[in-house]
Design an enzyme around this catalytic site. Structure first.
Site, PDB file in Angstrom:
ATOM      1  N   LYS A 125       0.821  -1.203   0.000  1.00 28.09           N
ATOM      2  CA  LYS A 125       0.000   0.000   0.000  1.00 28.09           C
ATOM      3  C   LYS A 125       0.859   1.259   0.000  1.00 28.09           C
ATOM      4  CE  LYS A 125      -4.098  -2.170   1.967  1.00 28.09           C
ATOM      5  NZ  LYS A 125      -3.627  -3.553   1.830  1.00 28.09           N
ATOM      6  N   LYS A 160      -8.202   1.959   5.381  1.00 31.43           N
ATOM      7  CA  LYS A 160      -7.796   0.561   5.382  1.00 31.43           C
ATOM      8  C   LYS A 160      -6.482   0.387   6.122  1.00 31.43           C
ATOM      9  CE  LYS A 160      -6.399   1.233   0.531  1.00 31.43           C
ATOM     10  NZ  LYS A 160      -6.576   0.730  -0.856  1.00 31.43           N
ATOM     11  N   ARG A 210      -7.119  -5.202 -11.879  1.00 27.38           N
ATOM     12  CA  ARG A 210      -5.785  -5.750 -11.644  1.00 27.38           C
ATOM     13  C   ARG A 210      -5.033  -5.792 -12.973  1.00 27.38           C
ATOM     14  NH1 ARG A 210      -3.177  -9.116  -8.156  1.00 27.38           N
ATOM     15  NH2 ARG A 210      -3.863  -7.515  -6.674  1.00 27.38           N
ATOM     16  N   ARG A 225     -12.407  -6.364 -10.911  1.00 28.75           N
ATOM     17  CA  ARG A 225     -13.098  -7.022  -9.799  1.00 28.75           C
ATOM     18  C   ARG A 225     -14.213  -6.088  -9.341  1.00 28.75           C
ATOM     19  NH1 ARG A 225      -7.449  -7.585  -6.996  1.00 28.75           N
ATOM     20  NH2 ARG A 225      -7.467  -5.509  -7.913  1.00 28.75           N
ATOM     21  N   ARG A 233     -16.234  -3.049  -1.734  1.00 30.61           N
ATOM     22  CA  ARG A 233     -14.993  -3.756  -2.049  1.00 30.61           C
ATOM     23  C   ARG A 233     -15.172  -4.640  -3.285  1.00 30.61           C
ATOM     24  NH1 ARG A 233     -14.199  -6.843   3.457  1.00 30.61           N
ATOM     25  NH2 ARG A 233     -16.389  -7.257   2.955  1.00 30.61           N
ATOM     26  N   ASP A 273      -3.100  -2.313  -9.009  1.00 31.75           N
ATOM     27  CA  ASP A 273      -4.541  -2.154  -8.832  1.00 31.75           C
ATOM     28  C   ASP A 273      -4.937  -0.727  -9.183  1.00 31.75           C
ATOM     29  OD1 ASP A 273      -4.684  -4.743  -8.013  1.00 31.75           O
ATOM     30  OD2 ASP A 273      -4.937  -4.299  -5.885  1.00 31.75           O
ATOM     31  N   GLU A 281      -3.050   0.439  -5.339  1.00 32.60           N
ATOM     32  CA  GLU A 281      -2.088  -0.431  -4.656  1.00 32.60           C
ATOM     33  C   GLU A 281      -1.085  -0.966  -5.671  1.00 32.60           C
ATOM     34  OE1 GLU A 281      -3.494  -3.567  -2.140  1.00 32.60           O
ATOM     35  OE2 GLU A 281      -5.004  -2.320  -1.170  1.00 32.60           O
ATOM     36  N   ASN A 283       0.976  -4.347  -5.825  1.00 30.96           N
ATOM     37  CA  ASN A 283       1.122  -5.659  -5.189  1.00 30.96           C
ATOM     38  C   ASN A 283       2.363  -6.372  -5.707  1.00 30.96           C
ATOM     39  OD1 ASN A 283      -1.668  -6.133  -3.693  1.00 30.96           O
ATOM     40  ND2 ASN A 283      -2.080  -5.102  -5.628  1.00 30.96           N
TER      41      ASN A 283
END
Length: 318
Positions: A125, A160, A210, A225, A233, A273, A281, A283
């Site tokens: 993050k 978060k 993603r 997503r 979410r 993301d 984000e 990842n």
């Protein structure tokens, strides 16, 4: 070539969707040999190389008994052509220690992907803060007062934890500030834990996308997503629906600006993301979505990844 996967227990794999399994399957298809261990099996004794209790495996075509062990023993990581660190988050103390053992193995000649140092230097993050022009307004703090000021400024926000995964612990607070105090107390634990706060992006209704950066290149398809029902979410683990889509030109511009920078730091595989045209984000521990994209589009992401892996390992072995 010989490849070692440092991952979660093989018995926990859901092979119908597991990205690490897709990597293994493509490697074996090309004639490479596979081995696996867990981070707890890494060992470093003074005066000796870093080793692991390794299981040599072969994949079967069966859904349940999907692998068989052909040999088990302790082996030096430097003796493999490539070591793939695929342990799922969270990035806790033991993960941190594992990266140090893997970095020592690198000093001994092992080739580790993603780079252990890069894993430590890119918290999933926090890493986006370096790329602020591509990110939404973001605050990282322990201060309840700072969070309240951020809410006053942006009105609709997402909070978060820095160590969450799969959508765990994500909260949305709208203009009325309902439950903001309680949420801050839950997440920052009385000022002892840092919290990430971002401006809410309404484009989430179209999905949390993603993007996969592989060897400095951007995969041509993404997995959007999409939140279901009243959820904010989009994470698949939180019930989001995964819909593969062609990479949009505006997203490609952002991804292609970031991809070579991250690849140069030893990040062979990155899951970027994005909501709308904003990066939320970065990842790096064990990015996923290979199989979902292939199943819906026919594009073989695992093949693209193994192409990149073969290139870097062959260069290293010269």
């Amino acid at each position: 070539m010989n490849f070692l996967f440092v991952a979660d227990p093989l018995s926990s794999f859901k092979t119908y969707k597991d990205t690490t399994f897709a990597m293994m399957r493509e490697l074996q298809r090309r004639g490479h040999r596979l081995a696996a261990c867990e981070p707890q099996h890494l060992q470093w004794q003074s005066g000796q190389p870093v080793t692991a209790l390794v299981r040599r495996i072969e994949l079967t075509r069966q859904a349940d008994d999907w692998y068989r062990v052909t040999h088990q023993g302790r082996e030096a990581l430097r003796d493999f052509d490539g070591v793939l660190m695929r342990k799922d988050p969270p990035f806790d103390s033991e993960y941190f220690y594992a990266t140090h053992l893997l970095e020592q193995a690198e000093r001994e000649g092992a080739r580790v992907f993603n780079s252990p140092r890069a894993l430590r230097d890119h918290p999933e993050k926090l890493a986006l803060m370096e790329f602020a022009p591509y990110a939404p307004a973001t605050l990282v703090t322990r201060s309840a007062e700072a969070i309240r000021h951020f809410h006053d400024e942006h009105k609709d926000i997402i909070l978060k934890p820095l160590d969450g995964m799969g959508g765990m612990g994500i909260f949305r607070v709208g203009p009325d500030g309902m439950n903001l105090g309680s949420i801050i107390e839950t997440l920052n634990r009385g000022g002892h834990t840092s919290v990430m706060v971002q401006r809410y992006l309404p484009e989430i209704v179209d999905g949390d996308k993603r993007l996969l950066l592989i060897g400095g290149q951007v995969a041509p398809f993404v997995l959007a997503r999409i939140p279901q029902g009243s959820e904010v979410r989009g994470n698949l683990a939180a019930g989001g629906k995964g819909v593969a889509q062609p990479l949009r030109d505006e997203d490609r511009v952002v991804a292609e600006a970031m991809a070579p920078v991250l690849a140069a730091r030893g990040l062979l595989l990155v899951g970027l993301d994005m909501i709308g045209n904003r990066v939320t984000e970065i990842n790096v521990t064990s990015p996923t979505c290979f199989q979902e994209i292939q199943q819906q589009t026919g594009f073989d992401v695992a093949a693209m990844f193994v192409d990149a892996l073969e290139r870097v390992t062959q260069v290293s072995n010269r």
